[in-house]
Scaffold this motif. Structure first.
Motif, PDB file in Angstrom:
ATOM      1  N   PRO A  60       6.875   5.763  33.172  1.00  0.00           N
ATOM      2  CA  PRO A  60       6.411   6.679  34.214  1.00  0.00           C
ATOM      3  C   PRO A  60       4.975   6.373  34.629  1.00  0.00           C
ATOM      4  O   PRO A  60       4.215   5.721  33.903  1.00  0.00           O
ATOM      5  CB  PRO A  60       6.530   8.053  33.554  1.00  0.00           C
ATOM      6  N   ALA A  61       4.601   6.887  35.799  1.00  0.00           N
ATOM      7  CA  ALA A  61       3.307   6.570  36.394  1.00  0.00           C
ATOM      8  C   ALA A  61       2.139   6.941  35.490  1.00  0.00           C
ATOM      9  O   ALA A  61       1.166   6.184  35.368  1.00  0.00           O
ATOM     10  CB  ALA A  61       3.179   7.270  37.739  1.00  0.00           C
ATOM     11  N   GLU A  62       2.199   8.113  34.856  1.00  0.00           N
ATOM     12  CA  GLU A  62       1.082   8.541  34.016  1.00  0.00           C
ATOM     13  C   GLU A  62       0.868   7.593  32.839  1.00  0.00           C
ATOM     14  O   GLU A  62      -0.265   7.293  32.461  1.00  0.00           O
ATOM     15  CB  GLU A  62       1.315   9.971  33.516  1.00  0.00           C
ATOM     16  N   GLU A  63       1.958   7.110  32.258  1.00  0.00           N
ATOM     17  CA  GLU A  63       1.837   6.140  31.161  1.00  0.00           C
ATOM     18  C   GLU A  63       1.293   4.819  31.680  1.00  0.00           C
ATOM     19  O   GLU A  63       0.477   4.164  31.014  1.00  0.00           O
ATOM     20  CB  GLU A  63       3.194   5.938  30.488  1.00  0.00           C
ATOM     21  N   ALA A  64       1.739   4.418  32.877  1.00  0.00           N
ATOM     22  CA  ALA A  64       1.233   3.187  33.485  1.00  0.00           C
ATOM     23  C   ALA A  64      -0.270   3.285  33.734  1.00  0.00           C
ATOM     24  O   ALA A  64      -1.019   2.323  33.526  1.00  0.00           O
ATOM     25  CB  ALA A  64       1.967   2.911  34.789  1.00  0.00           C
ATOM     26  N   PHE A  65      -0.735   4.458  34.152  1.00  0.00           N
ATOM     27  CA  PHE A  65      -2.168   4.663  34.377  1.00  0.00           C
ATOM     28  C   PHE A  65      -2.938   4.580  33.058  1.00  0.00           C
ATOM     29  O   PHE A  65      -4.000   3.951  32.974  1.00  0.00           O
ATOM     30  CB  PHE A  65      -2.402   6.015  35.048  1.00  0.00           C
ATOM     31  N   LEU A 121      -2.289  -0.129  34.040  1.00  0.00           N
ATOM     32  CA  LEU A 121      -1.393  -0.869  34.927  1.00  0.00           C
ATOM     33  C   LEU A 121      -1.621  -0.503  36.389  1.00  0.00           C
ATOM     34  O   LEU A 121      -1.442  -1.338  37.279  1.00  0.00           O
ATOM     35  CB  LEU A 121       0.061  -0.570  34.540  1.00  0.00           C
ATOM     36  N   VAL A 122      -2.006   0.748  36.659  1.00  0.00           N
ATOM     37  CA  VAL A 122      -2.263   1.208  38.021  1.00  0.00           C
ATOM     38  C   VAL A 122      -3.655   1.830  38.083  1.00  0.00           C
ATOM     39  O   VAL A 122      -4.213   2.258  37.071  1.00  0.00           O
ATOM     40  CB  VAL A 122      -1.196   2.217  38.506  1.00  0.00           C
ATOM     41  N   ASN A 123      -4.212   1.877  39.295  1.00  0.00           N
ATOM     42  CA  ASN A 123      -5.568   2.403  39.480  1.00  0.00           C
ATOM     43  C   ASN A 123      -5.618   3.914  39.577  1.00  0.00           C
ATOM     44  O   ASN A 123      -6.589   4.546  39.136  1.00  0.00           O
ATOM     45  CB  ASN A 123      -6.193   1.821  40.759  1.00  0.00           C
ATOM     46  N   LYS A 124      -4.590   4.510  40.203  1.00  0.00           N
ATOM     47  CA  LYS A 124      -4.657   5.939  40.482  1.00  0.00           C
ATOM     48  C   LYS A 124      -3.243   6.502  40.558  1.00  0.00           C
ATOM     49  O   LYS A 124      -2.324   5.841  41.055  1.00  0.00           O
ATOM     50  CB  LYS A 124      -5.389   6.163  41.807  1.00  0.00           C
ATOM     51  N   VAL A 125      -3.073   7.725  40.064  1.00  0.00           N
ATOM     52  CA  VAL A 125      -1.810   8.459  40.174  1.00  0.00           C
ATOM     53  C   VAL A 125      -2.056   9.704  41.020  1.00  0.00           C
ATOM     54  O   VAL A 125      -3.028  10.436  40.786  1.00  0.00           O
ATOM     55  CB  VAL A 125      -1.255   8.855  38.789  1.00  0.00           C
ATOM     56  N   VAL A 126      -1.177   9.923  41.990  1.00  0.00           N
ATOM     57  CA  VAL A 126      -1.327  11.068  42.897  1.00  0.00           C
ATOM     58  C   VAL A 126      -0.020  11.851  42.936  1.00  0.00           C
ATOM     59  O   VAL A 126       1.012  11.408  42.419  1.00  0.00           O
ATOM     60  CB  VAL A 126      -1.721  10.602  44.317  1.00  0.00           C
ATOM     61  N   ASP A 127      -0.066  13.007  43.556  1.00  0.00           N
ATOM     62  CA  ASP A 127       1.126  13.843  43.643  1.00  0.00           C
ATOM     63  C   ASP A 127       2.234  13.142  44.418  1.00  0.00           C
ATOM     64  O   ASP A 127       1.973  12.294  45.291  1.00  0.00           O
ATOM     65  CB  ASP A 127       0.799  15.174  44.323  1.00  0.00           C
ATOM     66  N   GLU A 128       3.473  13.513  44.100  1.00  0.00           N
ATOM     67  CA  GLU A 128       4.623  12.944  44.795  1.00  0.00           C
ATOM     68  C   GLU A 128       4.470  13.133  46.296  1.00  0.00           C
ATOM     69  O   GLU A 128       4.108  14.208  46.772  1.00  0.00           O
ATOM     70  CB  GLU A 128       5.910  13.609  44.311  1.00  0.00           C
ATOM     71  N   GLY A 129       4.713  12.072  47.038  1.00  0.00           N
ATOM     72  CA  GLY A 129       4.592  12.111  48.493  1.00  0.00           C
ATOM     73  C   GLY A 129       3.216  11.768  49.017  1.00  0.00           C
ATOM     74  O   GLY A 129       3.014  11.681  50.238  1.00  0.00           O
ATOM     75  N   GLU A 130       2.233  11.559  48.124  1.00  0.00           N
ATOM     76  CA  GLU A 130       0.857  11.312  48.555  1.00  0.00           C
ATOM     77  C   GLU A 130       0.393   9.877  48.342  1.00  0.00           C
ATOM     78  O   GLU A 130      -0.752   9.535  48.670  1.00  0.00           O
ATOM     79  CB  GLU A 130      -0.094  12.262  47.823  1.00  0.00           C
ATOM     80  N   ALA A 131       1.243   9.005  47.798  1.00  0.00           N
ATOM     81  CA  ALA A 131       0.794   7.642  47.491  1.00  0.00           C
ATOM     82  C   ALA A 131       0.359   6.889  48.742  1.00  0.00           C
ATOM     83  O   ALA A 131      -0.669   6.209  48.745  1.00  0.00           O
ATOM     84  CB  ALA A 131       1.897   6.872  46.759  1.00  0.00           C
ATOM     85  N   LEU A 132       1.130   6.995  49.816  1.00  0.00           N
ATOM     86  CA  LEU A 132       0.784   6.272  51.041  1.00  0.00           C
ATOM     87  C   LEU A 132      -0.524   6.794  51.621  1.00  0.00           C
ATOM     88  O   LEU A 132      -1.385   5.997  52.035  1.00  0.00           O
ATOM     89  CB  LEU A 132       1.916   6.385  52.061  1.00  0.00           C
ATOM     90  N   ASN A 133      -0.714   8.110  51.659  1.00  0.00           N
ATOM     91  CA  ASN A 133      -1.954   8.671  52.210  1.00  0.00           C
ATOM     92  C   ASN A 133      -3.173   8.204  51.424  1.00  0.00           C
ATOM     93  O   ASN A 133      -4.205   7.832  52.001  1.00  0.00           O
ATOM     94  CB  ASN A 133      -1.887  10.199  52.212  1.00  0.00           C
ATOM     95  N   GLU A 134      -3.061   8.203  50.102  1.00  0.00           N
ATOM     96  CA  GLU A 134      -4.186   7.765  49.276  1.00  0.00           C
ATOM     97  C   GLU A 134      -4.442   6.272  49.452  1.00  0.00           C
ATOM     98  O   GLU A 134      -5.607   5.834  49.546  1.00  0.00           O
ATOM     99  CB  GLU A 134      -3.917   8.086  47.806  1.00  0.00           C
ATOM    100  N   ALA A 135      -3.372   5.491  49.498  1.00  0.00           N
ATOM    101  CA  ALA A 135      -3.520   4.045  49.695  1.00  0.00           C
ATOM    102  C   ALA A 135      -4.159   3.742  51.047  1.00  0.00           C
ATOM    103  O   ALA A 135      -5.000   2.839  51.164  1.00  0.00           O
ATOM    104  CB  ALA A 135      -2.165   3.360  49.576  1.00  0.00           C
TER     105      ALA A 135
END
Length: 263
Positions: free
Chosen positions: A172-177, A181-195
């Motif tokens: 899952p994303a939180e474990e990846a963070f 593995l990833v720079n930032k975790v955001v709420d579902e549906g917000e990944a594109l806006n943050e990117a």
């Protein structure tokens, strides 16, 4: 130049110096078929060559980033020769690493196999909380050869990377963070806006300074890739001719667990 007419499986949008590149096979969770594989090879060359683009965001249409290679019935992926597929795979990695313009991945759902590799090779990785990331090549009886062995050890260390590549587990994303593995975790549906916000910030920076800072780091990744990728792609191509891989494809299509024999 980035032109929509050159792409069948990737949707292209451009606004304010930022290109939005959307893997667009949502009915297959953006799994990579033969056409998308070829288009990914060209995509980052076109980003680099387009004078109107100063940064890009790579994401997936629908509820996934990319489920990896498409081994479902009717896929044209297996119509490519092993040599052609491996040559394209090398160029996907090389062209992504050689692109000087910043690329941010918006991991809006599952990113597996080649999908995970492409997402993680981007310069900044934003994941939604519902995202799951992993490289399940081995679950299809295939060597994790198309770039996973390059980028996973650099991001999370060799022991974690070996376990992830040998097990094929998705995390899952939180474990990846937590792993880095990833720079930032955001709420579902917000990944594109943050990117997009990150891409716009980078696009507003001094292009030469931003791009050369990225390129200096990517030379380190490219050196690792030049050492690892020829071997990993060669053994992946061999693994695709094994009975275990054929059994995994058949089991996938029949929705059952594979029975591996080591053949």
């Amino acid at each position: 130049m980035l032109r929509q007419e050159n792409y069948e499986t990737i949707q292209i949008e451009k606004e304010g110096g930022v290109a939005i590149l959307r893997l667009n096979r949502p009915e297959r969770l953006n799994a990579v078929n033969g056409a998308m594989h070829s288009e990914l090879m060209a995509l980052f060359l076109d980003v680099q060559a387009d004078p109107d683009v100063r940064a890009a965001v790579l994401t997936g249409a629908g509820r996934a980033f990319s489920a990896g290679g498409d081994f479902g019935g009717g896929s044209d992926m297996r119509s490519k020769s092993g040599l052609t597929m491996m040559q394209e795979a090398r160029r996907i990695v090389d062209n992504l690493l050689d692109c000087e313009k910043p690329i941010v991945s918006a991991v809006n759902g599952a990113a597996a196999g080649l999908g995970a590799t492409v997402a993680l090779l981007c310069d900044v990785v934003v994941a939604s909380r519902n995202a799951r990331i992993g490289d399940p090549h081995v679950k299809m009886g295939i060597t994790a050869g198309d770039g996973g062995a390059v980028i996973w050890p650099l991001l999370i260390g060799v022991n974690r990377a070996k376990y992830m590549l040998m097990s094929g587990d998705l995390i899952p994303a939180e474990e990846a963070f937590a792993m880095g593995l990833v720079n930032k975790v955001v709420d579902e549906g917000e990944a594109l806006n943050e990117a997009l916000a990150i891409a716009r910030k980078l696009a507003a920076g001094a292009p030469y300074a931003v791009q050369t800072s990225k390129t200096a780091v990517n030379k380190f990744i490219k050196a690792v890739s030049n050492m690892v990728l020829p071997y990993s792609l060669a053994v992946e191509e061999v693994s695709m001719r094994t009975a275990d891989h054929r059994e995994a494809v058949q089991a996938f299509q029949e929705k059952r667990d594979p029975r591996f024999t080591g053949q």
